[in-house]
Design a protein around this motif. Sequence first.
Motif, short mmCIF file in Angstrom:
data_model
loop_
_atom_site.label_atom_id
_atom_site.label_comp_id
_atom_site.label_asym_id
_atom_site.label_seq_id
_atom_site.Cartn_x
_atom_site.Cartn_y
_atom_site.Cartn_z
N UNK A 186 1.04 -1.46 -0.07
CA UNK A 186 -0.02 -0.12 -0.06
C UNK A 186 0.74 1.11 0.02
N UNK A 187 1.80 1.22 0.82
CA UNK A 187 2.84 2.43 1.07
C UNK A 187 3.40 2.70 -0.49
N UNK A 188 3.84 1.67 -1.27
CA UNK A 188 4.61 1.68 -2.26
C UNK A 188 3.63 2.14 -3.68
N UNK A 189 2.43 1.95 -3.53
CA UNK A 189 1.37 2.17 -4.56
C UNK A 189 1.13 3.45 -4.44
N UNK A 190 1.09 4.05 -3.30
CA UNK A 190 0.84 5.36 -2.95
C UNK A 190 1.97 6.51 -3.64
N UNK A 191 3.00 6.02 -3.82
CA UNK A 191 4.21 7.04 -4.28
C UNK A 191 4.14 7.36 -5.86
N UNK B 150 10.84 -8.61 -2.13
CA UNK B 150 10.17 -8.43 -3.18
C UNK B 150 9.76 -7.13 -3.62
N UNK B 151 9.25 -6.26 -2.67
CA UNK B 151 8.42 -5.18 -2.53
C UNK B 151 9.33 -3.92 -2.53
N UNK B 152 10.24 -3.80 -1.91
CA UNK B 152 11.09 -2.40 -1.76
C UNK B 152 11.95 -2.42 -2.75
N UNK B 153 12.50 -0.92 -3.04
CA UNK B 153 13.14 -0.82 -4.15
C UNK B 153 14.88 -1.08 -3.75
N UNK B 154 14.87 -1.22 -2.24
CA UNK B 154 16.16 -1.51 -1.88
C UNK B 154 16.41 -1.36 -0.44
N UNK B 155 17.32 -1.42 0.03
CA UNK B 155 17.92 -1.69 1.56
C UNK B 155 18.85 -0.57 2.08
N UNK C 233 1.71 11.57 0.55
CA UNK C 233 1.75 11.21 -0.93
C UNK C 233 1.09 12.21 -1.96
N UNK C 234 -0.05 12.80 -1.64
CA UNK C 234 -0.43 13.82 -2.35
C UNK C 234 0.43 15.03 -2.21
N UNK C 235 1.08 15.30 -1.41
CA UNK C 235 1.83 16.36 -1.47
C UNK C 235 3.21 15.90 -2.29
N UNK C 236 3.60 14.85 -2.36
CA UNK C 236 4.75 14.39 -3.02
C UNK C 236 4.49 14.64 -4.65
N UNK C 237 3.22 13.91 -4.65
CA UNK C 237 2.88 13.96 -6.21
C UNK C 237 2.86 15.70 -6.78
N UNK D 107 14.67 9.46 -2.73
CA UNK D 107 14.58 8.14 -1.78
C UNK D 107 14.24 8.24 -0.46
N UNK D 108 12.99 7.51 -0.29
CA UNK D 108 12.64 7.42 1.26
C UNK D 108 13.32 6.26 1.80
N UNK D 109 13.73 6.23 2.93
CA UNK D 109 14.48 5.03 3.74
C UNK D 109 13.55 4.94 5.03
N UNK D 110 12.74 4.06 4.87
CA UNK D 110 11.69 4.24 6.11
C UNK D 110 12.01 2.93 6.81
#
Length: 392
Positions: free
Chosen positions: A34-39, A63-68, A243-247, A259-262
């Motif tokens: 869900x987090x990923x799909x909002x970005x 399999x979900x995140x872009x990296x560590x 995420x709407x602010x980011x868009x 890059x977000x490192x959560x």
Amino acid sequence: MRIDQYIENKKRVHGRPICAYVYDLGRLRKHVNTLKSGLPAFCRLFYAVKANPDPRILGTLAPIVDGFEVASGGELHKVHQEKTVLFGAPAKKQEEIEEAIDAGVEAINVESFHDLNRIEWLSKERGAVTPVLIRVNLSRDVPESHHMMSGVPTQFGVDEREVPQIIQKALQMDHVRVEGFHFHAMSNNLNAEAHVQFVSMCLEKAKSWQNRFELDIHTVDVGGGIGINYWNPEEAFDWSLFTSGLHKMESQMDGLTLVLELGRYMTAAAGSYVTEVIDVKANHDHHFALIRGGSHHLRLPAAWKMSHPFRVHPIEEWEAPYERPGMKGAEVTIAGELCTPNDVLVKSEYVEELRAGDVVIFDYAGAYAWTISHHEFLSHPEPEFIYLEEKQ
Ligand SMILES: Cc1ncc(COP(=O)(O)O)c(C=O)c1O
């Protein structure tokens, strides 16, 4: 609730009270998807391994995140080799830098002039050119932060006033390439609007250095720091507002990637610490419930001097031939099994009823919980680790 089912189904072993970390991997997977799909497309979502390096958590996220994002050689070894890795740490050992270069990480954070010299030198020895992110300690205070890592004197990053000098120095080197800037600055921010402003400020700073020094950069890493409202979980960080602010920043990006490192916000809600009450008593007119476990398993509430959110899972059976201790309709302090008054997870909170043999569930224990705790103190057995999958 899947955790309550786990407690109900768990076979009771006499003399061995329940004490477990329960990780809901299905819930974690759903949450992070869900987090990923909002970005927006210009964002990449990384997981800050320090929040919880449990291999099953990493395996679920891979399999979900872009990296560590890793902060030590130890974390580097734990992450999945096929994933993209960013390496940043305030006191890097030479061996760690060498390993990061050899592993081909996407970038290494530069936290000081000395860091830059060492990365240049070790890259030269290997005939490599290492991409670096300059970690900036901003001059301005950052809003809404629990721990300040920037905007105040800290051991992290390069003072913003010295960023032009370090860029110039890096530009004279042959074995480092400035790939971008890193701004991790806060922890447990609950205000989505403030976080959007912070991201926008980081972007503007990065672009001003990019223009001034004609840098060929691609990455603006704004770190983690999105919070969990432990005190009032109903009023959580507003992810969709964020995420709407980011868009809306799309037109500001000019080809840069954010890059977000959560850490905390990704895994906290996927873990619960589940323990059985051993004794309930009154002392100086105050009720205490003592649990199997404590701050050596879950240090966060003691570290932050807060009551951790909890709920009681009542257990009706009581087979012992003697009286069951308990209390009703009053405030209770929930303490652990250590010989220190600091071993408190909940301070003076109201409960309807709490008895020996009941189980207390501490939710939001999936991040900075087990890993930040002092496991060896008093040599008690470790908790069990239970992993719930989708179909359980
Ligand atoms: C450099 C860096 N990135 C990301 C994080 C993750 O922060 P959080 O768990 O608050 O999202 C941390 C935490 O300390 C950090 O130091």
